[in-house]
Design an enzyme around this catalytic site. Sequence first.
Site, short mmCIF file in Angstrom:
data_model
loop_
_atom_site.label_atom_id
_atom_site.label_comp_id
_atom_site.label_asym_id
_atom_site.label_seq_id
_atom_site.Cartn_x
_atom_site.Cartn_y
_atom_site.Cartn_z
N ASP A 61 0.87 -1.18 0.00
CA ASP A 61 0.00 0.00 0.00
C ASP A 61 0.90 1.22 0.00
O ASP A 61 1.69 1.42 0.92
CB ASP A 61 -0.89 -0.04 1.26
N GLU A 94 -3.65 4.21 -2.36
CA GLU A 94 -4.04 3.82 -1.00
C GLU A 94 -5.54 4.00 -0.76
O GLU A 94 -6.21 3.09 -0.24
CB GLU A 94 -3.26 4.62 0.04
N GLU A 95 -6.06 5.15 -1.14
CA GLU A 95 -7.46 5.42 -0.88
C GLU A 95 -8.39 4.46 -1.63
O GLU A 95 -9.39 3.99 -1.09
CB GLU A 95 -7.80 6.87 -1.26
#
Length: 513
Positions: free
Chosen positions: A294, A312-313
């Site tokens: 990540d 990541e989001e």
Amino acid sequence: MSSDKILTDDFFKSMFGVHSPWLCREFPSVAEGESHTVLYEIPSDGNFNETLKPKIGEDKWDQDHVKLPCSAHNVYAIEDNDEKVLKKWDLIKSALSKPIHNSQEFLDAVLTYQSGFKEIWKFKALHKFFNEYWDEAESKKFFDITLPEVVKLALSLPDLIKSPIPLLKQGENKSISFTQLQLASLFANAFFCTFPERNNKRRDSEYKTYPPVNFNSLYDGGGPKVMEKLKCICHYFGRIYKDKPNGVVTFSRHHIPIDDCPDWNSCSSKISKTKLFVDSDTLIEDASGCIQVDFANKYIGGGVLRRGAVQEEIRFVSNPELIVSLLFAEVMAPTEAIMIIGSERFSTHSGYSMTFKWSGDYKDETPRDSSGRRRCAILALDAKRFPKPEEQYTKEMVDRELNKAYTGFSIHTTKEVINFPGVATGNWGCGAFGGNARLKSLLQLIACVEAGRPMAYYTFGDVELRDDINIIYNLLIEYEITVGELYKNILEYCQADVPRTNLYDYLKEKVKK
């Protein structure tokens, strides 16, 4: 057989000599201990098909544990009578138990127990989502059918979490294991913004070193990215109330003192110790059986509850259980990483950043390990941000990125052996963070060599980068280059007066001498 399955099989056969990633050694099983808090009773017979019972402990309201909304210590004073206090949980239960038919009633309910924000929280994005963006029939279905079930899930928190949740603080090597149902209840409480003392943004706030976890910042966001993230979240709730998950997820913080990181200059391991697979088409999240990196913010989750919609989001809204880490994971220091084992993926997506869209349901068929966790390990590593790209070409920054990557890649490793599974990564810290992909690929390769892990590198559609990495890797193998030698050459390049786009050309000349 699908192309994804062929790719996975070919990759693992070339790297490990086996056809299946699930033949790799498991991570350590879940076991209660000083450094591992388990919030459920581990079944003695290994049967994870039944609902796991919560472990019973003592409620704690201190600086070392999560302050839960259902805690007896979570109280409020009655207006005009500071001496009489009532339990905030009773107020939350009363507010959420009333019918909620639309986003305005949702906001009114939240402001009942978050009254200090009546003039601040407007939930404009939430109103737009349910009133304009989402299909009218879907919105009605959510409020009529799904939301009452989410309320039940949130209000079941005291029945599901019966022992304190420790904070994963800087400088610690600690783990927490939850059932998926426990995580769903915590997530539902974040959805309803019930967590106390997590909305204070003052510099002296107790939680200033933790990410915000209540969803108010998402609801007051804006733009298509927020709308699509709300689709992912609503889809998650629509799935789990029908089919309650019964697995386990482990969150681990890994810290290495800086003095215990490798002396990169003197490392004698050859680059050939690590096998490398490079691909331009596959996404990291599709690298079944690998440790999936990540590209994290140092505050885990990054902008997942705001407007962010990059790697990541997107991963966090696809696997919403990951978002619960915002509740207890302190900001990461330079030699720290966080690994999450067992999270389930619920959504597929298309696009990236401004083009990100929820694209449908995802049935996660990843096998479970002996502890009931899906064999999916997600490793949060925060790269350094370089507003001026030239700043990355210093010994200090090269060492920082090497030590960070090594900290993550060396979780659950054994010395002097090849540690499976391998690492699935890519252009970590590039893009908005300003990192150079050719430099970052080599730094991650070096870290994998020292950690003893194979590496799969995904270039996100960049065929030229894919080919360049393969060429330089094969050259390093051919000339039997060691980690120490490559490290020294990289530092020489950083100090040389050469165009920064020519790292690989520079290394080719140095290696062949």
